[in-house]
Structures are given as C-alpha cells and as structure tokens.
Design a protein around this motif. Structure first.
Motif, PDB file in Angstrom:
ATOM      1  N   ASP A 193      -1.434   0.823  -4.176  1.00  0.00           N
ATOM      2  CA  ASP A 193      -1.570   0.022  -2.961  1.00  0.00           C
ATOM      3  C   ASP A 193      -3.001  -0.487  -2.820  1.00  0.00           C
ATOM      4  O   ASP A 193      -3.227  -1.636  -2.398  1.00  0.00           O
ATOM      5  CB  ASP A 193      -1.174   0.837  -1.725  1.00  0.00           C
ATOM      6  CG  ASP A 193      -1.969   2.135  -1.587  1.00  0.00           C
ATOM      7  OD1 ASP A 193      -2.465   2.647  -2.621  1.00  0.00           O
ATOM      8  OD2 ASP A 193      -2.085   2.646  -0.463  1.00  0.00           O
ATOM      9  N   GLN A 196      -3.487  -3.266  -5.422  1.00  0.00           N
ATOM     10  CA  GLN A 196      -2.845  -4.490  -4.948  1.00  0.00           C
ATOM     11  C   GLN A 196      -3.692  -5.205  -3.907  1.00  0.00           C
ATOM     12  O   GLN A 196      -3.774  -6.437  -3.879  1.00  0.00           O
ATOM     13  CB  GLN A 196      -1.464  -4.143  -4.371  1.00  0.00           C
ATOM     14  CG  GLN A 196      -0.695  -5.340  -3.858  1.00  0.00           C
ATOM     15  CD  GLN A 196       0.758  -4.988  -3.561  1.00  0.00           C
ATOM     16  OE1 GLN A 196       1.427  -4.337  -4.346  1.00  0.00           O
ATOM     17  NE2 GLN A 196       1.249  -5.413  -2.402  1.00  0.00           N
ATOM     18  N   ARG A 197      -4.357  -4.427  -3.065  1.00  0.00           N
ATOM     19  CA  ARG A 197      -5.165  -5.008  -1.994  1.00  0.00           C
ATOM     20  C   ARG A 197      -6.504  -5.554  -2.483  1.00  0.00           C
ATOM     21  O   ARG A 197      -6.988  -6.574  -1.988  1.00  0.00           O
ATOM     22  CB  ARG A 197      -5.406  -3.942  -0.919  1.00  0.00           C
ATOM     23  CG  ARG A 197      -6.060  -4.457   0.345  1.00  0.00           C
ATOM     24  CD  ARG A 197      -6.039  -3.447   1.443  1.00  0.00           C
ATOM     25  NE  ARG A 197      -7.027  -2.401   1.278  1.00  0.00           N
ATOM     26  CZ  ARG A 197      -6.748  -1.113   1.124  1.00  0.00           C
ATOM     27  NH1 ARG A 197      -5.493  -0.707   1.072  1.00  0.00           N
ATOM     28  NH2 ARG A 197      -7.717  -0.214   0.998  1.00  0.00           N
ATOM     29  N   VAL A 216      -1.917 -10.285  -8.885  1.00  0.00           N
ATOM     30  CA  VAL A 216      -0.903  -9.475  -8.219  1.00  0.00           C
ATOM     31  C   VAL A 216       0.302 -10.335  -7.857  1.00  0.00           C
ATOM     32  O   VAL A 216       1.456  -9.936  -8.065  1.00  0.00           O
ATOM     33  CB  VAL A 216      -1.493  -8.799  -6.965  1.00  0.00           C
ATOM     34  CG1 VAL A 216      -0.393  -8.138  -6.146  1.00  0.00           C
ATOM     35  CG2 VAL A 216      -2.551  -7.769  -7.359  1.00  0.00           C
ATOM     36  N   ARG A 220       4.070  -9.763  -9.222  1.00  0.00           N
ATOM     37  CA  ARG A 220       5.151  -9.501  -8.268  1.00  0.00           C
ATOM     38  C   ARG A 220       6.241 -10.559  -8.358  1.00  0.00           C
ATOM     39  O   ARG A 220       7.427 -10.248  -8.256  1.00  0.00           O
ATOM     40  CB  ARG A 220       4.587  -9.439  -6.848  1.00  0.00           C
ATOM     41  CG  ARG A 220       3.658  -8.251  -6.602  1.00  0.00           C
ATOM     42  CD  ARG A 220       3.132  -8.237  -5.185  1.00  0.00           C
ATOM     43  NE  ARG A 220       4.195  -7.977  -4.228  1.00  0.00           N
ATOM     44  CZ  ARG A 220       4.092  -8.205  -2.921  1.00  0.00           C
ATOM     45  NH1 ARG A 220       2.967  -8.715  -2.434  1.00  0.00           N
ATOM     46  NH2 ARG A 220       5.085  -7.931  -2.119  1.00  0.00           N
ATOM     47  N   ASP A 288       6.694  -4.661  -4.535  1.00  0.00           N
ATOM     48  CA  ASP A 288       5.251  -4.444  -4.543  1.00  0.00           C
ATOM     49  C   ASP A 288       4.813  -3.924  -5.906  1.00  0.00           C
ATOM     50  O   ASP A 288       5.621  -3.704  -6.819  1.00  0.00           O
ATOM     51  CB  ASP A 288       4.822  -3.511  -3.414  1.00  0.00           C
ATOM     52  CG  ASP A 288       5.406  -2.105  -3.528  1.00  0.00           C
ATOM     53  OD1 ASP A 288       5.831  -1.721  -4.639  1.00  0.00           O
ATOM     54  OD2 ASP A 288       5.418  -1.388  -2.519  1.00  0.00           O
ATOM     55  N   LEU A 289       3.507  -3.742  -6.070  1.00  0.00           N
ATOM     56  CA  LEU A 289       2.951  -3.382  -7.367  1.00  0.00           C
ATOM     57  C   LEU A 289       3.455  -2.022  -7.834  1.00  0.00           C
ATOM     58  O   LEU A 289       3.659  -1.809  -9.035  1.00  0.00           O
ATOM     59  CB  LEU A 289       1.423  -3.387  -7.294  1.00  0.00           C
ATOM     60  CG  LEU A 289       0.670  -3.246  -8.620  1.00  0.00           C
ATOM     61  CD1 LEU A 289       1.035  -4.378  -9.567  1.00  0.00           C
ATOM     62  CD2 LEU A 289      -0.833  -3.218  -8.379  1.00  0.00           C
TER      63      LEU A 289
END
Length: 299
Positions: A193, A196-197, A216, A220, A288-289
C-alpha cells in the motif's frame, strides 16, 4: 540533475541456483522506483550488486553512460536491510565519521549530521549508542547514514521496516524531497500500500526475474477490471458462466467479486445478481497493487 541508474541484464548464480536472471530496469532521475517481491526473490541481491558488495556473473550497472566503479559508488546512499551501524558507537560520532569518509570537512560533517538527525526526529539521541535506540529509531539513524553525503542515488532495502506511522510519513517525505531534487530513488518493501502511494514506477520480481514493470496505474490496468457485488448468496453460484465474466471469486457469504472482459455488459451482470436477491453494493474497481502482486507472483 543526476544520471539514471541503469541495471542491465544482471545474472547471478549460486551453484545450481539462479538468484538473478537477466535483471533489467532503469531508475530515472527524480523517480521513486518500488522494487517488490517475495522473500528470496532477488531484491537484496540486485541491490548488493549495485553497491559492489556482490559481483554479478554477467550484466552491468551504470550511472548514466558510466559503469559504476568505486568512485561512483561513493555517490550512492545505501541503506541495507540489516542494521549496518556499529551498535556500541554513539549515533552522532558514527554519522560524523561516515560523512568525513565521504569527503566532508569536519565542520560540514557536523552540520549535516545535526540537520539530518533533526529532520528525522532523533536529534535528542545524538549522544546515545545505536543499541540504546528503539528499532524504529535505529532505522532513522540508518537513513541518516545514507543521506549525510548528499548522494546522487538512493538505494534503500526495506527502509520502512519497523517504523510507526509517524516515522513512515517522515521517511516518505524525505524520499519525495530527494526525488524532487532529481535523485533516482529505489527502495524495496513488503508494504505494498505504501509502494502504491509513493512510487512513480514499480518492478515486481519473482524467482530472480522481472515479472511486471510499469507505473502503478499501468500495472493495475493490466490486471483488468473487477466488480464487487454484495447481496446475493454466493452459495447460488449465480455469477458462473455469465457472458463477459472472466473470473469469479468468493469474498464472503454474500460477496462475489467477478473479473470482467473489456466488452462485458455490466448491466446484464447486475440483472443476473438481482435475479438472485437484493443487491446492496455493485462496485466496479481496478485491483490494487497487493492483488496484482499475488497474481504475478503465483503465475
């Protein structure tokens, strides 16, 4: 502006075990690159080859158009996964020593050490020994050691390990600041997470090979679109065989997640769900990743 860090076709074998196979990617100036994979996938091996701790069997590492040698390695800020500081030495003295090793004068070294310890929130621990620090503060001191010489490249192996949320925010801000200055930044992490951010691009490695590489959003999008439907009982298997549905996953007694083809009719899927009971949620989403990572690694 720094030069790009270029990893080109690295291969490393230990007897019959191939730890890396044709590992290739570039970390551009001003880019934060997330390097992710399971334990033993080859992340640390790649980073150690970049730093010259290990020698590759084949392939090259370069900074711009120059193969990395000892002089260029002095321009890299490296943070190993294992604690690399002397446990019985005082934090400030140790960082001062490392900064002077990189060529800073005594006065400049003292100034930059104080600045980084203040920035990372541990200035009050400057006279403590490393083993008197918590694991999180040891991690902050380790990051300071990677930064005291104003590196042209940052290579960080699990830098967020053991950090509390406040420390994660501090370290994230530092990495973004260095990238904004044009520094190529690469870090490995199991906290997807966070990857990804933070990251501009991500490489997913498995069994010594790069399995997926891109932004990312690109990664995705490659994972396709899913629809989460909450309502009809999953016992009915109501989504099996629907036109345009490529996968069906049960996420709870009344929650079905379906993968859909690009030309799928979502209204037809909704009608099929309503035929089996009230629908409380119908949410299209991109995986999501973390989900993509599981798919890539298990493929």
């Amino acid at each position: 502006m720094s030069d790009p860090l270029i990893i080109d076709r690295l291969t490393k074998r230990y007897g019959d075990l191939t730890a890396l196979r044709d590992m290739t990617f570039t970390v551009h100036p001003g880019e934060i690159f997330g390097f992710v994979g399971s334990n033993g996938a080859g992340k640390s091996t790649t980073m150690r080859i970049v730093l010259g701790v290990l020698a590759a069997d084949s392939g090259t590492v370069s900074l711009g158009n120059r193969p990395i040698d000892l002089a260029l390695r002095r321009r890299i800020g490296y943070m190993p996964e294992e604690r690399g500081l002397y446990p019985k030495m005082k934090v400030g003295e140790q960082l001062q020593y490392l900064a002077e090793l990189h060529g800073l004068s005594r006065a400049d070294a003292a100034s930059t050490v104080r600045d980084w310890l203040t920035r990372l929130g541990i200035a009050d621990r400057i006279d403590d020994t490393v083993d008197d620090l918590s694991l999180g503060n040891q991690q902050r001191a380790q990051l300071a050691a990677a930064l005291v010489h104003d590196p042209a490249v940052l290579v960080l192996d699990e830098p967020f390990s053991g950090l509390d949320p406040v420390a994660v925010d501090v370290m994230s801000d530092v990495l973004k600041e260095k990238a904004a200055q044009g520094v190529p930044v690469i870090f490995s992490s199991h906290q997807l997470d966070l990857v990804q951010r933070l990251c501009d691009r991500v490489g997913i490695i498995a069994k010594g090979e790069m399995r997926a590489l891109g932004t990312v959003d690109e990664l995705r999008a490659h994972g396709g679109v899913e629809i989460e439907i909450v309502g009809p009982s999953t016992v009915d298997n109501w989504a099996d065989g629907l036109p345009g549905v490529t996968s069906v996953r049960v996420a709870g007694p009344d929650t079905t997640v379906v993968g859909v083809a690009p030309d799928a009719d979502d209204q037809q899927i909704l009608r099929a769900a309503l035929d089996h009971g009230p629908v409380r949620r119908f949410t299209p989403r991109t995986p999501d990743l973390t989900e993509l990572f599981r798919e890539v690694v298990s493929a």
